[in-house]
Design an enzyme around this catalytic site. Sequence first.
Site, short mmCIF file in Angstrom:
data_model
loop_
_atom_site.label_atom_id
_atom_site.label_comp_id
_atom_site.label_asym_id
_atom_site.label_seq_id
_atom_site.Cartn_x
_atom_site.Cartn_y
_atom_site.Cartn_z
N ASN A 136 0.71 -6.59 -6.27
CA ASN A 136 2.06 -5.79 -4.58
C ASN A 136 2.61 -7.15 -4.21
O ASN A 136 1.80 -8.66 -4.43
CB ASN A 136 0.26 -5.20 -3.92
N GLU A 184 4.25 -8.16 -0.60
CA GLU A 184 4.18 -7.50 0.40
C GLU A 184 4.99 -8.11 1.23
O GLU A 184 6.17 -9.00 0.82
CB GLU A 184 2.82 -7.95 1.38
N CYS A 227 3.44 -1.51 -3.30
CA CYS A 227 1.65 -1.26 -4.32
C CYS A 227 1.62 -2.17 -5.53
O CYS A 227 3.36 -2.41 -6.08
CB CYS A 227 1.38 -0.66 -4.08
N GLU A 241 1.10 -1.10 -8.03
CA GLU A 241 0.94 -0.45 -9.18
C GLU A 241 2.48 0.71 -9.57
O GLU A 241 3.09 0.61 -10.85
CB GLU A 241 0.17 1.09 -9.36
N CYS A 276 -3.52 4.68 -3.77
CA CYS A 276 -2.68 5.68 -2.45
C CYS A 276 -1.80 6.86 -2.86
O CYS A 276 -1.87 6.16 -4.75
CB CYS A 276 -1.90 4.03 -1.61
N CYS A 318 1.63 6.13 -4.85
CA CYS A 318 1.19 5.96 -6.46
C CYS A 318 0.82 6.78 -7.23
O CYS A 318 1.51 6.38 -8.13
CB CYS A 318 0.04 4.43 -6.19
N1 THU Z 1 -2.69 -2.01 -2.44
C1 THU Z 1 -1.94 -1.56 -3.22
O1 THU Z 1 -0.64 -2.56 -4.60
N2 THU Z 1 -1.71 -0.86 -4.27
C2 THU Z 1 -2.82 0.43 -3.81
O2 THU Z 1 -3.08 1.25 -4.55
C3 THU Z 1 -3.37 0.08 -1.96
C4 THU Z 1 -3.23 -0.79 -1.88
C5 THU Z 1 -1.60 -3.13 -1.57
C6 THU Z 1 -0.39 -2.60 -0.35
C7 THU Z 1 -0.81 -3.83 -0.27
O3 THU Z 1 -0.13 -4.52 0.43
C8 THU Z 1 -1.74 -3.75 -0.42
O4 THU Z 1 -2.73 -3.28 -1.37
C9 THU Z 1 -3.64 -3.78 1.37
O5 THU Z 1 -2.53 -2.16 1.50
#
Ligand code: THU
Length: 157
Positions: free
Chosen positions: A58, A60, A69, A71, A108, A111
Amino acid sequence: MIFSTRVTVCNEQELDATQQALVAKAKAMTGQAYSPYSGFSVGAAALLEDGTIVAGSNQENAAYPSGLCAERVALFAANANHPTLAVKALAIACYTNGHFTKQAGTPCGACRQVMLETEHRFRQPMQVILYGQDQCVIFDSAADLLPLCFVSENLER
Ligand code: THU
């Protein structure tokens, strides 16, 4: 209407060698996440049909919605760099507060939608392996994670 989904639950050692390698890559990728805002690091590893593994974490952003994310980072990189190769499997691992999560991290909605598009694009199921310290959860297909999904056929008029 009743939806039912076949889910395999097992521990890491019970995975086959290919799955274990993919999970190991997803776990390693959590170390390369850029997650200064949430402190929640996610790694994802996509296995392509020729055996190549394309991974992501991920990413940010100070402007929160601009992040992505793990994925989608992994799948978009796989599809961008290897547009003719189907994705056979995707492993996901989550790390926070100094340890991998005990429970398998579940992707999520956005994704799941992207996973589904990858399946449709290559017309074959993509196994989804969610790693947790206590147990791994395996879905045979991304479609199992998104019933009544929106796909290209829905765009037909
Ligand atoms: N996140 C992912 O990388 N994948 C997911 O399926 C759920 C959330 C990340 C997004 C964000 O950077 C952190 O996790 C917290 O939500």
